[in-house]
Design a protein around this motif. Sequence first.
Motif, mmCIF file in Angstrom:
data_model
loop_
_atom_site.group_PDB
_atom_site.id
_atom_site.type_symbol
_atom_site.label_atom_id
_atom_site.label_comp_id
_atom_site.label_asym_id
_atom_site.label_seq_id
_atom_site.Cartn_x
_atom_site.Cartn_y
_atom_site.Cartn_z
ATOM 1 N N GLY A 83 -106.062 31.725 -79.541
ATOM 2 C CA GLY A 83 -105.607 30.373 -79.857
ATOM 3 C C GLY A 83 -106.779 29.462 -80.151
ATOM 4 N N ASP A 125 -102.997 30.906 -67.162
ATOM 5 C CA ASP A 125 -102.919 30.496 -68.567
ATOM 6 C C ASP A 125 -101.455 30.337 -68.941
ATOM 7 N N ILE A 126 -100.937 29.106 -68.834
ATOM 8 C CA ILE A 126 -99.506 28.851 -68.936
ATOM 9 C C ILE A 126 -99.149 28.252 -70.291
ATOM 10 N N SER A 127 -97.989 28.622 -70.789
ATOM 11 C CA SER A 127 -97.447 28.002 -71.988
ATOM 12 C C SER A 127 -96.027 27.542 -71.698
ATOM 13 N N ASP A 142 -100.291 22.181 -78.028
ATOM 14 C CA ASP A 142 -99.502 23.352 -78.395
ATOM 15 C C ASP A 142 -98.771 23.938 -77.186
ATOM 16 N N GLY A 143 -98.696 23.152 -76.100
ATOM 17 C CA GLY A 143 -97.971 23.597 -74.913
ATOM 18 C C GLY A 143 -98.765 24.486 -73.981
ATOM 19 N N ASN A 144 -100.056 24.659 -74.235
ATOM 20 C CA ASN A 144 -100.911 25.539 -73.432
ATOM 21 C C ASN A 144 -101.623 24.738 -72.337
ATOM 22 N N HIS A 167 -104.170 25.224 -69.070
ATOM 23 C CA HIS A 167 -105.015 26.040 -68.210
ATOM 24 C C HIS A 167 -104.894 25.462 -66.804
ATOM 25 N N GLY A 222 -90.999 28.737 -70.471
ATOM 26 C CA GLY A 222 -92.395 29.030 -70.777
ATOM 27 C C GLY A 222 -92.782 30.456 -70.481
ATOM 28 N N SER A 260 -98.618 33.807 -70.052
ATOM 29 C CA SER A 260 -99.828 34.053 -70.826
ATOM 30 C C SER A 260 -99.704 33.324 -72.155
ATOM 31 N N ALA A 261 -100.573 32.339 -72.361
ATOM 32 C CA ALA A 261 -100.512 31.557 -73.589
ATOM 33 C C ALA A 261 -101.463 32.105 -74.638
ATOM 34 N N GLU A 262 -102.719 32.354 -74.253
ATOM 35 C CA GLU A 262 -103.698 32.812 -75.235
ATOM 36 C C GLU A 262 -104.644 33.886 -74.703
#
Length: 473
Positions: A152, A347-349, A383-385, A387, A422, A425-427
């Motif tokens: 990302g 690492d949350i989305s 982008d909704g990410n 940390h 959600g 793992s986002a990136e």
Amino acid sequence: MDADPALDGFRALVGEAGLLTAPDLTARYLTDQRDLVRGVSPAILRPRSTAEVQAVVRLARALGYGLVPQGGNTSYVGGATPDRSGRQLVVSLERMAGIREVDAAGFSLCADAGAVLADAQAAAEAHGLMLPLSLGAEGSCRLGGNIGTNAGGLNVLRFGMARDQVLGIEAVLADGTLFSDMRTLRKHNVGYDLKQLFIGGEGTLGIVTGVALKLVPKPVAHATAWVELADGAPLSGLLAEVRRESADLVSSFEFITRNALDLVKDLGTAAGLKAGPGGALIIELSASSRRVPLDALMEGILEGMMEHGWVSDAFLAQSESQRLDMWRLRETIPEGEKQAGGSVKLDISVPLSQLDAFLARARAAVRQHDPDLVLSIYGHVGDGNVHFNILVPKGADRLAFTREVDAGLAHDIYAIAADLGGAYSAEYGIGRIKRGLLERYADPVRLTLMRRIKAAFDPENAMNAGAMVDPVP
């Protein structure tokens, strides 16, 4: 003399410099970025071309070795680290680092998968263009790893993840055959888009050796603001306001809490930057034309925020050095966490509309678990990410504390994210560290399909076995 005489065959393929076996030379390839996973491998293979990668894959298959592709070894989830069986060889692409072509008229760049991201960015910039993919590790991470993890970074809000920037891919499959789809076509509807399977595939389906990427006109104008947030300022509302009032020219929307900023306090103090009660934002607008009045747009946006009562103070960069001070502070936070003793990185989305609900609920969960724990929260929330990092308490063993959090509190946070639509793992990807989470939280049908795809590409589980998924039995 090598411990395994069979390695002489690999030496013949990649040359003396392409085969590393001495422990002092192999050590850095066998530990992940956060030193959470340590593997064992009889050798590090460093091919110089796609043809050599093919030859290495064929020989490894004949000898019964597994292979672990590795780019810059910057994974946060152990995705490029071998297991401890001693039967996996690391294939480092660091000697395949060339830029193959920059097509300025076609806004595209083709490169070896081992090219350092910063070098690819520089190649684009030399033609007045920009490669939008931008990460804190861009000076060391490599394009193959960026593709393998669907990286990302700072520009996702405007330009998307790595997946959105890939036009073509070249990859060596588990039997040594070459899948080559390096075309730079923008429209190409001829069946399944197979290259997409390798993006985010973490080297489990094959070894990516080349990539064709989209470029965009290089921004020549920026308006960058440091915003001190009032208590209770709604991130989702702020983001919507910025996008609407800037005609969607916002390229970055970064959130930093006061605790995270305290980790790099000296940098912030020197630059005159601080957080408000609700934290701070870096908002950046960019354009490839100086005719766009970005400063005026930003000033109007900041005035609107103040009228809403969302902002206690704001500072618009008046020079490139002031702009870089803001970004230097943001990008130094991970190092600040290390200096403070480390952190457990979650690492949350979440959907954009749920950002504020997630932060409120997740913070409450941590306080309920242990009110003395300190959080370092920051990220590309545009982008909704998020940390959502938990600092290791002073005097605690980092690895032991990480295991404790991963076994308990982390699942409370993941459950909140899942409840809000959600993901865990986002990136960062899955790798070895988050494999259990995939098995625990993934939709069963999705997981089965992933395993079937793995079986179709790599039925013998030779490619990065232990990462992400195994083939379906």
